[in-house]
Write a protein that holds these residues in place. Structure first.
Motif, short mmCIF file in Angstrom:
data_model
loop_
_atom_site.label_atom_id
_atom_site.label_comp_id
_atom_site.label_asym_id
_atom_site.label_seq_id
_atom_site.Cartn_x
_atom_site.Cartn_y
_atom_site.Cartn_z
N ASP A 236 0.22 -8.74 7.32
CA ASP A 236 0.20 -7.67 8.50
C ASP A 236 0.33 -6.35 8.24
N PHE A 237 0.44 -5.46 9.14
CA PHE A 237 0.54 -4.01 8.75
C PHE A 237 2.10 -4.01 9.05
N ILE A 238 3.01 -4.13 7.96
CA ILE A 238 4.28 -4.23 7.94
C ILE A 238 5.17 -2.70 7.95
N ILE B 212 5.96 -11.24 1.69
CA ILE B 212 5.30 -10.34 2.90
C ILE B 212 4.30 -9.55 2.22
N LEU B 213 3.39 -8.87 2.78
CA LEU B 213 2.27 -7.90 2.39
C LEU B 213 2.85 -6.43 2.56
N LEU B 214 2.95 -5.60 1.69
CA LEU B 214 3.27 -4.25 1.99
C LEU B 214 1.93 -3.43 1.52
N ILE B 215 1.33 -2.56 2.37
CA ILE B 215 0.13 -1.78 2.17
C ILE B 215 0.48 -0.47 2.06
N VAL B 216 0.42 -0.12 0.39
CA VAL B 216 0.94 1.28 0.14
C VAL B 216 0.21 2.43 1.00
N ARG B 217 -1.09 2.29 1.16
CA ARG B 217 -1.79 3.39 1.92
C ARG B 217 -1.09 3.69 3.43
N ILE B 218 -0.50 2.77 4.13
CA ILE B 218 -0.20 3.07 5.37
C ILE B 218 1.55 3.62 5.39
N LEU B 219 2.08 3.65 4.06
CA LEU B 219 3.56 3.95 4.29
C LEU B 219 3.88 5.06 3.23
N GLU B 220 4.84 5.88 3.54
CA GLU B 220 5.41 7.02 2.68
C GLU B 220 5.96 6.37 1.78
N LYS B 221 6.19 6.81 0.65
CA LYS B 221 6.80 6.53 -0.48
C LYS B 221 8.22 5.94 -0.45
N SER B 222 9.16 6.89 0.31
CA SER B 222 10.40 6.45 0.52
C SER B 222 10.41 5.16 1.50
#
Length: 196
Positions: free
Chosen positions: A54-56, A73-83
């Motif tokens: 999902d877009f978590i 879970i899936l974490l998508i780097v592109r949609i998240l700020e680094k922190s």
């Protein structure tokens, strides 16, 4: 919508019987017609790990994944700020969940490595255009230490597609190819064995 009429549990059982080592379950309702109930039902029906795809963006989604039986879970780097990426990663780990971190370019791989993430996916599908970038996995995999788990994502539709990743990554995530097939067990044989 790839497969309008489907049973998540029956498909998951076919995956497990065929030899899948894990199953990703789409839970996004708005764009991919998934649901948390699919995650819950699949996690109860199989013995292999189940990943919430999902877009978590928030800890509450990680709590939902945990409560509905997800192993990871899936974490998508592109949609998240680094922190934010790091916060969500650490929160999932605190709950005992695994994390597949999805990348698409060198900067995203380097960001994942800087936080000590241990399962890194390389998605050949550009999320902006949905185009497949051939050769991306080989290029990015060289940047990831071999003691980490490297996962090729998207663009596998044949045995020839699959064997190009042999020795390059440790795992391959295949979704669209299987969901387009009427017989998943037969499709698995076709995908994994030459001339089958």
């Amino acid at each position: 919508m790839i497969r309008p009429d489907y049973s998540p549990v029956e498909i998951a059982k076919q995956y497990e019987i065929s030899g899948a080592s894990a199953i990703s379950v789409l839970t996004d309702e708005n764009y991919f017609f998934g649901s948390l109930s699919h995650l819950r039902d699949v996690s109860r029906a199989v013995k292999i790990p189940v990943i919430r795809k999902d877009f978590i963006l928030h800890e509450s989604q990680i709590e939902e994944a945990y409560a509905n039986g997800a192993s990871a879970i899936l974490l998508i780097v592109r949609i998240l700020e680094k922190s934010r990426l790091e916060e969500l990663y650490l929160y999932a780990k605190k709950l005992g969940l695994g994390v597949l971190v999805e990348t698409h370019n060198q900067t995203e791989v380097e960001t994942s490595l800087s936080f000590g993430m241990d399962v890194i996916g390389i998605n050949t599908r550009d999320l902006d255009t949905f185009q497949i970038h051939s050769g991306l996995v080989q290029e990015m995999a060289d940047l990831i230490p071999k003691d980490l788990v490297r996962v090729a994502e998207s663009g596998v539709h044949s045995y020839q597609d699959l064997i190009q990743y042999e020795g390059v990554v440790d795992s391959v995530l295949v979704g669209t190819y299987f969901m387009k097939q009427s017989n998943i067990a037969s499709a698995y044989e076709t995908l994994t064995k030459p001339n089958s």
